[in-house]
Design an enzyme around this catalytic site. Structure first.
Site, mmCIF file in Angstrom:
data_model
loop_
_atom_site.group_PDB
_atom_site.id
_atom_site.type_symbol
_atom_site.label_atom_id
_atom_site.label_comp_id
_atom_site.label_asym_id
_atom_site.label_seq_id
_atom_site.Cartn_x
_atom_site.Cartn_y
_atom_site.Cartn_z
ATOM 1 N N LYS A 138 34.764 29.066 42.300
ATOM 2 C CA LYS A 138 33.384 29.970 41.602
ATOM 3 C C LYS A 138 33.993 29.947 40.300
ATOM 4 C CE LYS A 138 34.978 33.608 43.749
ATOM 5 N NZ LYS A 138 37.005 33.007 45.017
ATOM 6 N N ARG A 163 33.641 42.114 46.538
ATOM 7 C CA ARG A 163 35.228 42.201 47.472
ATOM 8 C C ARG A 163 34.812 42.593 48.976
ATOM 9 N NH1 ARG A 163 37.953 38.640 43.816
ATOM 10 N NH2 ARG A 163 40.176 37.715 44.022
ATOM 11 N N ARG A 183 46.962 24.912 39.730
ATOM 12 C CA ARG A 183 45.582 24.657 38.528
ATOM 13 C C ARG A 183 46.121 25.629 37.396
ATOM 14 N NH1 ARG A 183 41.180 28.878 41.093
ATOM 15 N NH2 ARG A 183 42.993 30.572 41.475
ATOM 16 N N ARG A 234 49.636 29.331 33.298
ATOM 17 C CA ARG A 234 49.286 30.150 34.984
ATOM 18 C C ARG A 234 49.392 31.346 35.286
ATOM 19 N NH1 ARG A 234 50.336 25.003 38.274
ATOM 20 N NH2 ARG A 234 51.470 23.858 35.751
ATOM 21 N N ARG A 252 46.333 36.645 49.633
ATOM 22 C CA ARG A 252 44.690 36.874 49.155
ATOM 23 C C ARG A 252 43.804 35.691 50.029
ATOM 24 N NH1 ARG A 252 45.974 33.351 43.507
ATOM 25 N NH2 ARG A 252 43.698 34.046 43.395
HETATM 26 P P1 AMP Z 1 40.337 36.603 41.370
HETATM 27 O O1 AMP Z 1 40.122 36.224 39.455
HETATM 28 O O2 AMP Z 1 39.005 36.834 41.360
HETATM 29 O O3 AMP Z 1 41.255 35.899 42.066
HETATM 30 O O4 AMP Z 1 40.914 38.102 41.075
HETATM 31 C C1 AMP Z 1 42.693 38.005 41.015
HETATM 32 C C2 AMP Z 1 43.058 38.971 41.497
HETATM 33 O O5 AMP Z 1 41.961 40.575 40.508
HETATM 34 C C3 AMP Z 1 42.663 39.811 43.508
HETATM 35 O O6 AMP Z 1 43.787 39.217 43.960
HETATM 36 C C4 AMP Z 1 42.753 41.429 43.122
HETATM 37 O O7 AMP Z 1 43.888 41.591 42.810
HETATM 38 C C5 AMP Z 1 42.097 41.845 41.758
HETATM 39 N N1 AMP Z 1 40.344 41.949 42.205
HETATM 40 C C6 AMP Z 1 39.722 40.898 41.630
HETATM 41 N N2 AMP Z 1 38.180 40.982 41.690
HETATM 42 C C7 AMP Z 1 38.936 41.833 41.938
HETATM 43 C C8 AMP Z 1 37.728 42.512 43.284
HETATM 44 N N3 AMP Z 1 36.197 42.433 42.664
HETATM 45 N N4 AMP Z 1 37.653 44.122 44.006
HETATM 46 C C9 AMP Z 1 39.240 43.959 44.333
HETATM 47 N N5 AMP Z 1 40.300 44.202 43.334
HETATM 48 C C10 AMP Z 1 39.984 42.299 43.049
#
Ligand code: AMP
Length: 216
Positions: free
Chosen positions: A13, A88, A127, A160, A172
Protein backbone atom coordinates in the site's frame (compact mmCIF):
# COMPACT_ATOMS: atom_id res chain seq x y z
CA UNK A 1 -9.83 11.57 -7.12
CA UNK A 2 -10.00 10.10 -3.61
CA UNK A 3 -9.23 6.45 -2.98
CA UNK A 4 -8.62 3.87 -0.27
CA UNK A 5 -5.84 1.32 -0.70
CA UNK A 6 -6.66 -1.70 1.43
CA UNK A 7 -4.72 -4.89 2.08
CA UNK A 8 -2.72 -6.60 4.82
CA UNK A 9 0.57 -5.22 6.12
CA UNK A 10 3.24 -5.77 3.47
CA UNK A 11 0.75 -5.80 0.57
CA UNK A 12 2.46 -2.75 -0.95
CA UNK A 13 0.00 0.00 0.00
CA UNK A 14 2.71 2.46 0.99
CA UNK A 15 4.82 1.73 -2.09
CA UNK A 16 1.87 2.20 -4.44
CA UNK A 17 0.63 5.30 -2.60
CA UNK A 18 3.99 7.00 -2.97
CA UNK A 19 4.07 6.15 -6.69
CA UNK A 20 0.64 7.75 -7.07
CA UNK A 21 1.94 10.81 -5.26
CA UNK A 22 4.83 11.10 -7.73
CA UNK A 23 2.79 10.34 -10.82
CA UNK A 24 -0.56 12.00 -10.11
CA UNK A 25 0.11 14.55 -7.38
CA UNK A 26 -2.35 12.79 -5.09
CA UNK A 27 -1.57 12.99 -1.37
CA UNK A 28 -0.77 9.85 0.62
CA UNK A 29 -2.57 9.78 3.95
CA UNK A 30 -0.94 7.02 5.98
CA UNK A 31 -2.30 6.85 9.50
CA UNK A 32 0.68 4.62 10.39
CA UNK A 33 3.09 7.39 9.28
CA UNK A 34 1.08 9.97 11.22
CA UNK A 35 1.19 7.82 14.35
CA UNK A 36 4.93 7.12 13.95
CA UNK A 37 5.53 10.87 13.66
CA UNK A 38 3.50 11.41 16.85
CA UNK A 39 5.51 8.70 18.64
CA UNK A 40 8.81 10.28 17.50
CA UNK A 41 7.65 13.74 18.62
CA UNK A 42 6.44 12.29 21.95
CA UNK A 43 3.08 14.07 21.67
CA UNK A 44 0.16 13.03 23.87
CA UNK A 45 -1.21 10.84 21.04
CA UNK A 46 2.27 9.39 20.45
CA UNK A 47 2.71 8.45 24.10
CA UNK A 48 -0.65 6.64 24.07
CA UNK A 49 0.01 4.87 20.75
CA UNK A 50 3.61 3.70 21.20
CA UNK A 51 3.14 0.50 23.22
CA UNK A 52 0.02 -0.51 21.26
CA UNK A 53 1.90 -0.21 17.98
CA UNK A 54 4.88 -2.16 19.30
CA UNK A 55 2.53 -5.03 20.15
CA UNK A 56 1.07 -4.95 16.63
CA UNK A 57 -2.39 -4.08 17.90
CA UNK A 58 -4.66 -1.31 16.68
CA UNK A 59 -4.67 2.17 18.18
CA UNK A 60 -8.12 3.34 19.32
CA UNK A 61 -10.61 4.40 16.66
CA UNK A 62 -11.07 7.79 18.37
CA UNK A 63 -7.39 8.69 18.28
CA UNK A 64 -6.83 7.63 14.67
CA UNK A 65 -10.05 9.18 13.36
CA UNK A 66 -9.16 12.41 15.16
CA UNK A 67 -5.76 12.75 13.51
CA UNK A 68 -7.17 11.84 10.10
CA UNK A 69 -10.01 14.34 10.40
CA UNK A 70 -7.55 17.16 11.14
CA UNK A 71 -5.39 16.12 8.20
CA UNK A 72 -8.37 16.10 5.80
CA UNK A 73 -8.92 19.79 6.57
CA UNK A 74 -5.53 20.79 5.16
CA UNK A 75 -5.37 22.45 1.75
CA UNK A 76 -3.08 19.96 -0.01
CA UNK A 77 -5.53 17.03 0.21
CA UNK A 78 -8.39 18.86 -1.48
CA UNK A 79 -7.23 17.80 -4.96
CA UNK A 80 -7.09 14.09 -4.23
CA UNK A 81 -5.85 11.66 -1.59
CA UNK A 82 -4.94 8.03 -1.07
CA UNK A 83 -5.90 6.54 2.27
CA UNK A 84 -3.25 4.01 3.29
CA UNK A 85 -3.97 2.15 6.52
CA UNK A 86 -7.36 3.71 7.22
CA UNK A 87 -10.14 2.63 7.70
CA UNK A 88 -9.06 -0.50 9.57
CA UNK A 89 -12.19 -1.39 11.56
CA UNK A 90 -15.94 -1.26 10.91
CA UNK A 91 -16.18 1.73 13.29
CA UNK A 92 -13.55 3.57 11.24
CA UNK A 93 -15.38 2.80 7.99
CA UNK A 94 -18.53 4.39 9.43
CA UNK A 95 -16.57 7.32 10.87
CA UNK A 96 -14.99 7.89 7.43
CA UNK A 97 -18.40 7.93 5.73
CA UNK A 98 -19.49 10.64 8.16
CA UNK A 99 -16.25 12.64 7.81
CA UNK A 100 -16.32 12.62 4.01
CA UNK A 101 -20.02 13.55 3.92
CA UNK A 102 -19.42 16.40 6.37
CA UNK A 103 -16.42 17.69 4.41
CA UNK A 104 -18.15 17.21 1.04
CA UNK A 105 -15.46 14.84 -0.25
CA UNK A 106 -16.37 11.92 -2.56
CA UNK A 107 -14.81 8.46 -2.37
CA UNK A 108 -14.05 7.17 -5.86
CA UNK A 109 -12.47 3.74 -5.38
CA UNK A 110 -11.56 1.18 -2.74
CA UNK A 111 -8.68 -0.81 -4.22
CA UNK A 112 -7.83 -4.09 -2.51
CA UNK A 113 -4.30 -5.43 -2.94
CA UNK A 114 -4.76 -9.18 -2.87
CA UNK A 115 -1.69 -11.05 -1.61
CA UNK A 116 -0.57 -14.47 -0.52
CA UNK A 117 -0.16 -14.30 3.27
CA UNK A 118 2.76 -16.71 3.26
CA UNK A 119 4.88 -14.13 1.43
CA UNK A 120 4.13 -11.27 3.76
CA UNK A 121 6.43 -12.09 6.66
CA UNK A 122 9.47 -12.10 4.34
CA UNK A 123 8.30 -8.94 2.62
CA UNK A 124 7.86 -7.09 5.89
CA UNK A 125 10.82 -8.27 7.93
CA UNK A 126 13.22 -7.43 5.08
CA UNK A 127 12.12 -3.86 4.48
CA UNK A 128 13.96 -0.69 5.45
CA UNK A 129 13.93 2.95 4.41
CA UNK A 130 16.37 5.79 3.94
CA UNK A 131 16.28 7.80 7.16
CA UNK A 132 16.75 11.05 5.23
CA UNK A 133 14.50 10.87 2.12
CA UNK A 134 12.21 7.95 3.01
CA UNK A 135 12.99 5.82 -0.09
CA UNK A 136 12.01 2.21 0.56
CA UNK A 137 14.42 -0.74 0.20
CA UNK A 138 14.37 -4.48 0.88
CA UNK A 139 17.06 -6.98 1.96
CA UNK A 140 16.08 -9.39 -0.84
CA UNK A 141 13.92 -7.58 -3.37
CA UNK A 142 15.40 -4.08 -3.59
CA UNK A 143 18.90 -3.59 -2.22
CA UNK A 144 20.55 -0.18 -2.74
CA UNK A 145 22.56 -0.12 -5.99
CA UNK A 146 25.66 0.75 -3.95
CA UNK A 147 25.68 -1.17 -0.67
CA UNK A 148 24.88 1.11 2.27
CA UNK A 149 24.09 4.18 0.14
CA UNK A 150 20.60 5.46 -0.70
CA UNK A 151 19.95 5.39 -4.48
CA UNK A 152 17.93 8.60 -4.32
CA UNK A 153 19.72 11.01 -1.97
CA UNK A 154 23.10 9.37 -1.25
CA UNK A 155 22.46 9.17 2.50
CA UNK A 156 24.12 6.39 4.48
CA UNK A 157 21.45 6.41 7.18
CA UNK A 158 18.76 3.77 7.04
CA UNK A 159 16.02 2.77 9.47
CA UNK A 160 13.70 -0.15 10.14
CA UNK A 161 10.28 0.04 11.74
CA UNK A 162 10.09 -1.15 15.34
CA UNK A 163 7.04 -3.30 14.47
CA UNK A 164 8.55 -5.02 11.41
CA UNK A 165 9.69 -8.12 13.31
CA UNK A 166 8.31 -11.63 12.76
CA UNK A 167 6.37 -11.81 16.02
CA UNK A 168 4.63 -8.44 15.69
CA UNK A 169 3.88 -9.12 12.02
CA UNK A 170 1.84 -12.19 13.02
CA UNK A 171 -0.25 -10.05 15.38
CA UNK A 172 -0.70 -7.37 12.69
CA UNK A 173 -1.89 -9.99 10.18
CA UNK A 174 -4.32 -11.33 12.75
CA UNK A 175 -5.71 -7.81 13.30
CA UNK A 176 -6.11 -7.45 9.54
CA UNK A 177 -7.96 -10.74 9.16
CA UNK A 178 -10.29 -10.14 12.08
CA UNK A 179 -11.00 -6.42 11.88
CA UNK A 180 -9.99 -4.93 8.53
CA UNK A 181 -10.82 -7.49 5.82
CA UNK A 182 -14.48 -7.59 6.99
CA UNK A 183 -14.97 -3.91 6.09
CA UNK A 184 -14.48 -4.44 2.35
CA UNK A 185 -18.11 -5.58 1.87
CA UNK A 186 -19.19 -2.25 3.40
CA UNK A 187 -18.16 -0.60 0.12
CA UNK A 188 -19.57 -3.22 -2.29
CA UNK A 189 -23.06 -1.68 -2.61
CA UNK A 190 -21.48 1.55 -3.86
CA UNK A 191 -19.84 -0.38 -6.73
CA UNK A 192 -16.42 1.16 -6.02
CA UNK A 193 -14.42 -1.90 -4.91
CA UNK A 194 -11.69 -3.08 -7.28
CA UNK A 195 -9.16 -5.89 -6.78
CA UNK A 196 -5.54 -5.96 -7.92
CA UNK A 197 -3.05 -8.83 -7.73
CA UNK A 198 -0.60 -7.53 -5.14
CA UNK A 199 1.83 -10.42 -5.76
CA UNK A 200 2.83 -8.99 -9.16
CA UNK A 201 5.84 -6.69 -9.51
CA UNK A 202 5.64 -3.09 -8.25
CA UNK A 203 5.35 -1.83 -11.84
CA UNK A 204 2.61 -4.26 -12.85
CA UNK A 205 0.58 -3.46 -9.72
CA UNK A 206 1.06 0.24 -10.36
CA UNK A 207 -0.13 -0.09 -13.99
CA UNK A 208 -3.22 -1.98 -12.81
CA UNK A 209 -4.06 0.77 -10.31
CA UNK A 210 -3.49 3.49 -12.91
CA UNK A 211 -5.85 1.69 -15.31
CA UNK A 212 -8.57 1.65 -12.63
CA UNK A 213 -8.11 5.36 -11.93
CA UNK A 214 -8.25 6.07 -15.67
CA UNK A 215 -11.55 4.19 -15.83
CA UNK A 216 -10.16 1.50 -18.18
P1 AMP B 1 0.87 0.75 9.24
O1 AMP B 1 1.99 1.71 9.01
O2 AMP B 1 -0.36 1.11 8.47
O3 AMP B 1 1.28 -0.69 9.09
O4 AMP B 1 0.45 0.93 10.78
C1 AMP B 1 1.37 0.64 11.83
C2 AMP B 1 0.63 0.55 13.15
O5 AMP B 1 0.00 1.81 13.44
C3 AMP B 1 -0.50 -0.46 13.18
O6 AMP B 1 -0.04 -1.78 13.47
C4 AMP B 1 -1.40 0.11 14.28
O7 AMP B 1 -0.84 -0.14 15.57
C5 AMP B 1 -1.28 1.61 14.02
N1 AMP B 1 -2.32 2.08 13.06
C6 AMP B 1 -2.11 2.63 11.83
N2 AMP B 1 -3.28 2.97 11.24
C7 AMP B 1 -4.24 2.62 12.13
C8 AMP B 1 -5.66 2.68 12.11
N3 AMP B 1 -6.32 3.16 11.03
N4 AMP B 1 -6.33 2.23 13.20
C9 AMP B 1 -5.70 1.74 14.27
N5 AMP B 1 -4.36 1.63 14.36
C10 AMP B 1 -3.63 2.06 13.30
Amino acid sequence: MNIILIGPPGAGKGTQASKLEDERGMIQLSTGDMLRAAVAAETEVGLKAKAVMERGELVSDEIVTGILSDRLDEDDVQDGFILDGYPRTPAQAHALDALLAEKGMPLDYVIELVVDEAALVERITGRFTCADCGEGFHDTFKRPKVEGVCDVCGSKNFKRRADDNAETVKQRLEEYRKKTAPIIPHYEPQGIVRRVDGMASIEVVSDAIEAILDGE
